[in-house]
Design a protein around this motif. Structure first.
Motif, PDB file in Angstrom:
ATOM      1  N   GLU A 213       0.811  -1.208   0.000  1.00 17.90           N
ATOM      2  CA  GLU A 213       0.000   0.000   0.000  1.00 17.90           C
ATOM      3  C   GLU A 213       0.849   1.265   0.000  1.00 17.90           C
ATOM      4  N   THR A 214       1.968   1.236   0.731  1.00 21.02           N
ATOM      5  CA  THR A 214       2.814   2.430   0.838  1.00 21.02           C
ATOM      6  C   THR A 214       3.520   2.764  -0.463  1.00 21.02           C
ATOM      7  N   LEU A 215       3.784   1.746  -1.293  1.00 21.90           N
ATOM      8  CA  LEU A 215       4.507   1.973  -2.537  1.00 21.90           C
ATOM      9  C   LEU A 215       3.590   2.157  -3.745  1.00 21.90           C
ATOM     10  N   LEU A 216       2.322   1.764  -3.615  1.00 27.37           N
ATOM     11  CA  LEU A 216       1.424   1.789  -4.766  1.00 27.37           C
ATOM     12  C   LEU A 216       1.201   3.203  -5.282  1.00 27.37           C
ATOM     13  N   GLU A 217       1.017   4.158  -4.355  1.00 25.60           N
ATOM     14  CA  GLU A 217       0.799   5.547  -4.767  1.00 25.60           C
ATOM     15  C   GLU A 217       2.006   6.073  -5.534  1.00 25.60           C
ATOM     16  N   VAL A 252      -7.994  -4.125  -8.772  1.00 23.97           N
ATOM     17  CA  VAL A 252      -8.239  -2.784  -8.237  1.00 23.97           C
ATOM     18  C   VAL A 252      -8.996  -2.825  -6.917  1.00 23.97           C
ATOM     19  N   THR A 253      -9.737  -3.901  -6.667  1.00 24.08           N
ATOM     20  CA  THR A 253     -10.496  -3.997  -5.403  1.00 24.08           C
ATOM     21  C   THR A 253      -9.604  -4.329  -4.211  1.00 24.08           C
ATOM     22  N   GLU A 254      -8.312  -4.586  -4.441  1.00 19.47           N
ATOM     23  CA  GLU A 254      -7.397  -4.879  -3.341  1.00 19.47           C
ATOM     24  C   GLU A 254      -6.816  -3.605  -2.722  1.00 19.47           C
ATOM     25  N   THR A 255      -7.251  -2.446  -3.175  1.00 19.13           N
ATOM     26  CA  THR A 255      -6.697  -1.186  -2.697  1.00 19.13           C
ATOM     27  C   THR A 255      -7.491  -0.649  -1.507  1.00 19.13           C
ATOM     28  N   SER A 256      -6.879   0.246  -0.763  1.00 19.39           N
ATOM     29  CA  SER A 256      -7.506   0.839   0.425  1.00 19.39           C
ATOM     30  C   SER A 256      -8.414   1.996   0.034  1.00 19.39           C
ATOM     31  N   PRO A 257      -9.359   2.377   0.903  1.00 15.53           N
ATOM     32  CA  PRO A 257     -10.223   3.533   0.610  1.00 15.53           C
ATOM     33  C   PRO A 257      -9.429   4.815   0.376  1.00 15.53           C
ATOM     34  N   THR A 258      -8.321   4.994   1.097  1.00 13.08           N
ATOM     35  CA  THR A 258      -7.504   6.195   0.905  1.00 13.08           C
ATOM     36  C   THR A 258      -6.938   6.260  -0.503  1.00 13.08           C
ATOM     37  N   GLN A 260      -8.106   4.646  -3.090  1.00 17.95           N
ATOM     38  CA  GLN A 260      -9.228   4.751  -4.021  1.00 17.95           C
ATOM     39  C   GLN A 260      -9.645   6.205  -4.209  1.00 17.95           C
ATOM     40  N   SER A 261      -9.598   6.978  -3.126  1.00 18.34           N
ATOM     41  CA  SER A 261      -9.948   8.389  -3.197  1.00 18.34           C
ATOM     42  C   SER A 261      -8.983   9.152  -4.110  1.00 18.34           C
ATOM     43  N   LYS A 262      -7.697   8.857  -4.011  1.00 17.35           N
ATOM     44  CA  LYS A 262      -6.696   9.531  -4.843  1.00 17.35           C
ATOM     45  C   LYS A 262      -6.821   9.108  -6.300  1.00 17.35           C
ATOM     46  N   LEU A 263      -7.110   7.836  -6.519  1.00 14.15           N
ATOM     47  CA  LEU A 263      -7.301   7.354  -7.887  1.00 14.15           C
ATOM     48  C   LEU A 263      -8.520   8.011  -8.521  1.00 14.15           C
ATOM     49  N   GLU A 301     -20.666  -3.679   0.719  1.00  9.24           N
ATOM     50  CA  GLU A 301     -20.022  -3.931   2.009  1.00  9.24           C
ATOM     51  C   GLU A 301     -19.069  -2.807   2.412  1.00  9.24           C
ATOM     52  N   LYS A 302     -19.080  -1.697   1.651  1.00  7.76           N
ATOM     53  CA  LYS A 302     -18.280  -0.497   1.954  1.00  7.76           C
ATOM     54  C   LYS A 302     -16.776  -0.757   1.891  1.00  7.76           C
ATOM     55  N   ARG A 303     -16.362  -1.762   1.108  1.00  6.87           N
ATOM     56  CA  ARG A 303     -14.934  -2.005   0.938  1.00  6.87           C
ATOM     57  C   ARG A 303     -14.394  -1.346  -0.324  1.00  6.87           C
ATOM     58  N   PHE A 304     -15.309  -0.862  -1.172  1.00  8.91           N
ATOM     59  CA  PHE A 304     -14.892  -0.192  -2.388  1.00  8.91           C
ATOM     60  C   PHE A 304     -15.801   1.008  -2.604  1.00  8.91           C
ATOM     61  N   ARG A 305     -15.196   2.131  -2.954  1.00 13.63           N
ATOM     62  CA  ARG A 305     -15.950   3.373  -3.092  1.00 13.63           C
ATOM     63  C   ARG A 305     -16.964   3.279  -4.232  1.00 13.63           C
ATOM     64  N   GLN A 306     -18.191   3.681  -3.933  1.00 11.03           N
ATOM     65  CA  GLN A 306     -19.236   3.615  -4.945  1.00 11.03           C
ATOM     66  C   GLN A 306     -18.956   4.579  -6.094  1.00 11.03           C
TER      67      GLN A 306
END
Length: 476
Positions: A213-217, A252-258, A260-263, A301-306
């Motif tokens: 997660e830290t390197l993906l961005e 893409v569903t393996e990413t965090s909400p944070t 996802q917001s930047k993407l 289930e709120k694991r991925f941003r709508q």
């Protein structure tokens, strides 16, 4: 005023009717629309014309002597398998129409018909002929260019996927590719890129589950020198590398909400901001994203941003699992064997019994599992012909669960499970992981490889499904 023939797609049509007046009138109408029309009074004459030159559409009467329309339909498709057929019937019988469609007719029209109705049905049939020709060209060109004939199959499911892919390829619409692990989602993304106007520009893939997660961005957006510990020099991100081309974001569903917001912000603005910089850079990138999860469930289930889901799901391409297109197994197996033979001094061939054996299997690992089976058989088989015993298939019956998991109930085939689709998928996932853990014990790398997921994804799934690794496994 523009002539009608210049407005309509040209096509070669064969009209068959034993009633001369009806045949001549229909042919005259179609010629007035700019089509090239031939006529035949009998089925035998029609078959000779089909064999002598290309025909796009066969328009035939149902009730004829001595050869009726259904017989001509069957024999005509044997001569020209891509032929579109419209059946004409004066009886309007639903039984004859259904039988004609079952045998391969595209459509039917009831006599007496209105001119507008006939024009409409002919146009639709010829559009379908063009689309099928494009699909066939796509299969040939794409295989020659990439050597990936595994993408295209003869099954209706794969033809539907390919048809949809060709339609969206020329646009810049964002595409969401959904399918189980091992079905070939990246091949679909590469095909999409290869047939787009961006094909001369880069195709850049990234697997979100394979990067922390830290390197993906930093990987996607880039970073400035000194932006974080270890950033000894500035780095260009994958968005910039894909400028003018296609960026394929896998899992893409393996990413965090944070993240996802930047993407989402990047997709909305068409700009990227490197980590540690304040200046935004414009990028022209087509996005193809993929997931092996039920993404709608992830949203609920709120694991991925709508909002990100709607941004990605402009066009959905579903890649069917191999168990839904077992008719493609023979061609795929031959393709993989041909590739294995190219690397071997001793070529092998598939026996008919081996192919039949493979087609009884459900392939939980999909195309990737079939490829592995064929390569393994080619490497280990003693004879020159691959036999059923050269393909050891995994058991597909009940799975004995590890301690703490309830045993699977015995049910008659086809009996209702009492589970929703999402629950059934989750239960199947839980049992597949449990079975693999039993086989491989502490070797989680082999578990991940067998299931076709990354080690990171495996740990996440085990945590979500409340599956514990053997006690002597320590995560590094």
């Amino acid at each position: 005023m523009t002539n009608a023939s210049t407005q309509l797609p040209r096509g070669r049509i064969l009209v068959v009717d034993d009633q001369r007046n009806m045949r001549a009138t229909t042919a005259l109408l179609l010629r007035a629309e700019g089509y090239t029309v031939s006529e035949a009074a009998t089925g035998d004459e029609a078959l000779r014309l089909l064999a002598s030159g290309p025909v796009d559409l066969l328009l035939t009467d149902l009730k004829m002597e001595p050869m009726d329309g259904l017989t001509l339909l069957k024999r005509g498709l044997e001569v020209a398998p891509r032929l579109q057929v419209i059946m004409m019937t004066a009886f309007g019988s639903i039984e004859s129409a259904v039988e004609a469609m079952r045998l391969g007719a595209y459509d039917y029209v009831t006599k007496p018909f209105k001119e507008g109705e006939l024009r409409y049905r002919v146009e639709r049939a010829l559009e379908r002929a063009k689309l099928q020709a494009a699909v066939d060209t796509f299969a040939s060109e794409f295989n020659q260019r990439h050597g990936l004939s595994a993408l295209v199959g003869r099954s209706p499911a794969m033809r539907e996927l390919t048809t949809r892919l060709l339609r969206v390829a020329q646009s810049d619409a964002t595409v969401l590719i959904q399918g189980e692990s091992g079905t070939g989602k990246e091949l679909v993304a590469r095909a999409l890129h290869a047939h787009s106007r961006r094909s001369s520009r880069p195709f850049v893939p990234v697997n979100c589950a394979a990067i922390s997660e830290t390197l993906l961005e930093s990987e996607l957006f880039g970073h400035a020198k000194g932006a974080f510990t270890g950033a000894v020099k500035a780095r260009t991100g994958l968005f910039e590398e894909a400028d003018g081309g296609t960026l394929f974001i896998d899992e893409v569903t393996e990413t965090s909400p944070t993240f996802q917001s930047k993407l989402l912000r990047t997709l909305q603005d068409g700009e990227v901001r490197r980590v540690g910089e304040s200046t935004a850079l414009r990028v022209d990138v087509r996005i193809a994203a993929a997931t092996n999860r039920d993404i709608e469930l992830e949203v609920r289930e709120k694991r991925f941003r709508q909002d990100l889901y709607y941004r990605l799901n402009v066009v959905m391409l579903r890649v069917p699992p191999l168990r839904e297109r077992l008719e493609d197994v023979p061609a795929l197996a031959e393709h993989f064997l041909e590739r294995a033979n190219a690397r071997s001094p001793r070529p092998k061939r598939l026996s008919a019994s081996a192919v039949e054996h493979l087609m009884t299997y459900g392939f939980p690992g999909n195309v990737r599992e079939l490829e592995n089976l064929v390569e393994q058989a080619a490497a280990l088989a003693e004879g020159d012909e691959l036999l059923p015993e050269d393909f050891p298939l995994r058991p597909q019956g009940r799975v004995a669960p590890p301690p703490g998991l309830p045993a699977q109930e015995e049910r008659a085939p086809g009996a209702p499970t009492g589970l929703s689709l999402a629950e059934a998928v989750e239960e199947a996932e839980r049992r597949a992981i449990a079975q693999s853990l039993e086989r491989h014990g502490v070797d989680l790398a082999r578990v991940a490889d067998e299931l076709g997921v990354s080690s990171t994804t495996l740990w996440r799934k085990m945590k979500r499904l409340n599956l514990r690794p053997p006690p002597d496994v320590v995560r590094d």
